[in-house]
Design an enzyme around this catalytic site. Structure first.
Site, PDB file in Angstrom:
ATOM      1  N   ASP A  63       0.806  -1.219   0.000  1.00 61.42           N
ATOM      2  CA  ASP A  63       0.000   0.000   0.000  1.00 61.42           C
ATOM      3  C   ASP A  63       0.838   1.267   0.000  1.00 61.42           C
ATOM      4  OD1 ASP A  63       0.887  -0.520   2.622  1.00 61.42           O
ATOM      5  OD2 ASP A  63      -1.075  -1.232   3.246  1.00 61.42           O
ATOM      6  N   ASP A 132      -7.720  -3.185  14.182  1.00 64.26           N
ATOM      7  CA  ASP A 132      -9.091  -3.521  13.769  1.00 64.26           C
ATOM      8  C   ASP A 132      -9.129  -4.734  12.831  1.00 64.26           C
ATOM      9  OD1 ASP A 132      -8.005  -2.473  11.460  1.00 64.26           O
ATOM     10  OD2 ASP A 132      -9.375  -0.782  11.295  1.00 64.26           O
ATOM     11  N   HIS A 134      -7.319  -5.101  10.021  1.00 63.50           N
ATOM     12  CA  HIS A 134      -7.032  -4.882   8.597  1.00 63.50           C
ATOM     13  C   HIS A 134      -5.738  -5.548   8.171  1.00 63.50           C
ATOM     14  CE1 HIS A 134      -4.987  -0.794   9.742  1.00 63.50           C
ATOM     15  NE2 HIS A 134      -4.022  -1.628   9.395  1.00 63.50           N
ATOM     16  N   GLU A 139      -9.743  -2.195   5.300  1.00 63.40           N
ATOM     17  CA  GLU A 139     -10.382  -1.941   6.588  1.00 63.40           C
ATOM     18  C   GLU A 139     -11.613  -2.838   6.742  1.00 63.40           C
ATOM     19  OE1 GLU A 139      -8.794  -0.415   8.690  1.00 63.40           O
ATOM     20  OE2 GLU A 139      -8.251   1.652   8.231  1.00 63.40           O
TER      21      GLU A 139
HETATM   22  C1  F6R Z   1       1.328  -1.547   6.116  1.00 60.29           C
HETATM   23  C2  F6R Z   1       0.054  -2.260   6.198  1.00 60.29           C
HETATM   24  C3  F6R Z   1      -0.754  -2.287   7.445  1.00 60.29           C
HETATM   25  C4  F6R Z   1       0.078  -2.497   8.711  1.00 60.29           C
HETATM   26  C5  F6R Z   1      -0.820  -2.424   9.949  1.00 60.29           C
HETATM   27  C6  F6R Z   1      -0.020  -2.603  11.227  1.00 60.29           C
HETATM   28  O1  F6R Z   1       1.913  -1.687   4.831  1.00 60.29           O
HETATM   29  O2  F6R Z   1      -0.339  -2.801   5.218  1.00 60.29           O
HETATM   30  O3  F6R Z   1      -1.694  -3.327   7.348  1.00 60.29           O
HETATM   31  O4  F6R Z   1       0.723  -3.732   8.634  1.00 60.29           O
HETATM   32  O5  F6R Z   1      -1.474  -1.196   9.976  1.00 60.29           O
HETATM   33  O6  F6R Z   1       0.828  -1.520  11.386  1.00 60.29           O
HETATM   34  P1  F6R Z   1       1.953  -1.540  12.512  1.00 60.29           P
HETATM   35  O7  F6R Z   1       2.936  -2.573  12.114  1.00 60.29           O
HETATM   36  O8  F6R Z   1       2.559  -0.151  12.446  1.00 60.29           O
HETATM   37  O9  F6R Z   1       1.274  -1.839  13.788  1.00 60.29           O
END
Ligand code: F6R
Length: 256
Positions: A63, A132, A134, A139
């Site tokens: 992403d 959450d 994702h 989401e």
């Molecule tokens: C990032 C991504 C997100 C993160 C998730 C957890 O490329 O795709 O799904 O893996 O938001 O983020 P952290 O590791 O910062 O807790």
């Protein structure tokens, strides 16, 4: 799903690093899907220290924020070059990260899907998980069949990511993300989760029903998905003794 529970993030990361390293040694032109955020930082550090050969490796990031200049310190372009790519011998043209500054988002998204297919598909996708549930930035209530597209971040994700930007109002509202359908086509998924803020999302994803309200739960339908967890992230799993027993009784060749 294979649930690997380790005492801390270092031990869990070290197993994940061995899984990635094995792939790159066995298939020097592997196609890797990569994630950003806090979770994979240790993994990237460990992979750099392993001095693997990245010359023929192709990468696709999950992403990117919409509207952040590539050079912005919080863009995922900056993140990836800073934390991994500039430290390894990757070939620049083999790196793919969605272009969050394009004027034609649908076109860029369709092209990204084509590029993944053109590269032969993703061999191994590294994933984190949101509080959450994702994966990527899919989401809750994202279509479980979705492809790369624009998504609006939830308030919770914007609050979670405010720590990188200094304040919540600076976190972009939109992202381009691989879809859940895209992630499900990776030949292998490797999800890392650390800390008790992830415990609920992990318990729901592993032991709850498959539901778009916890997008990671779709991984129950994926044939080769490994979760590398530290104790706090695993703390709400009801069958954790069973997962530990299974992993400790695996033959060595199956562990990494
Ligand atoms: C990032 C991504 C997100 C993160 C998730 C957890 O490329 O795709 O799904 O893996 O938001 O983020 P952290 O590791 O910062 O807790």
């Amino acid at each position: 799903m294979e649930i690997i529970i380790q005492p801390g993030a270092e031990a869990a990361t070290s197993i994940a690093a061995r899984i990635v390293a094995r792939l790159l040694r066995e298939k020097p032109d592997a196609v890797l899907g990569l994630a950003t955020g806090s979770t994979p930082l240790l993994l990237y550090r460990e992979l750099i220290a392993m001095k693997l050969d990245w010359r023929k490796v192709t990468t696709f990031n999950l992403d990117e924020y919409v509207g952040l200049p590539q050079a912005h310190p919080q863009s995922y372009h900056s993140f990836m070059w800073e934390n991994l790519f500039r430290h390894v011998n990757i070939t620049k043209k083999n790196v793919h990260i969605p272009d969050g500054n394009t004027k034609d988002i649908p076109n860029i998204c369709a092209k990204y899907e084509k590029q993944i297919k053109g590269a032969g598909g993703i061999d191994l996708q590294v994933l984190g998980i949101g509080t959450d549930g994702h994966i990527g930035f899919n989401e809750p209530t994202s279509s479980l069949a979705s492809r790369t597209r624009i998504k609006t971040l939830t308030q919770r994700t914007r609050q979670d990511n405010a720590r990188f930007f200094g304040s919540e109002d600076k976190v972009p509202h939109h992202v381009i993300t691989m879809g859940i359908g895209t992630i499900m086509e990776a030949r292998q998924n490797l999800l890392l989760a650390f800390g008790n803020t992830k415990a609920r999302a992990i318990a729901e994803a592993v032991e709850g029903p498959i539901t778009s309200t916890n997008p990671a739960s779709i991984l129950q339908m994926h044939p080769v998905t490994k979760l590398c967890l530290d104790e706090p992230a695993a703390s709400q799993l009801k069958r954790s003794d069973y997962y530990r027993w299974v992993y400790s009784n695996k033959p060595d060749w199956q562990k990494y």
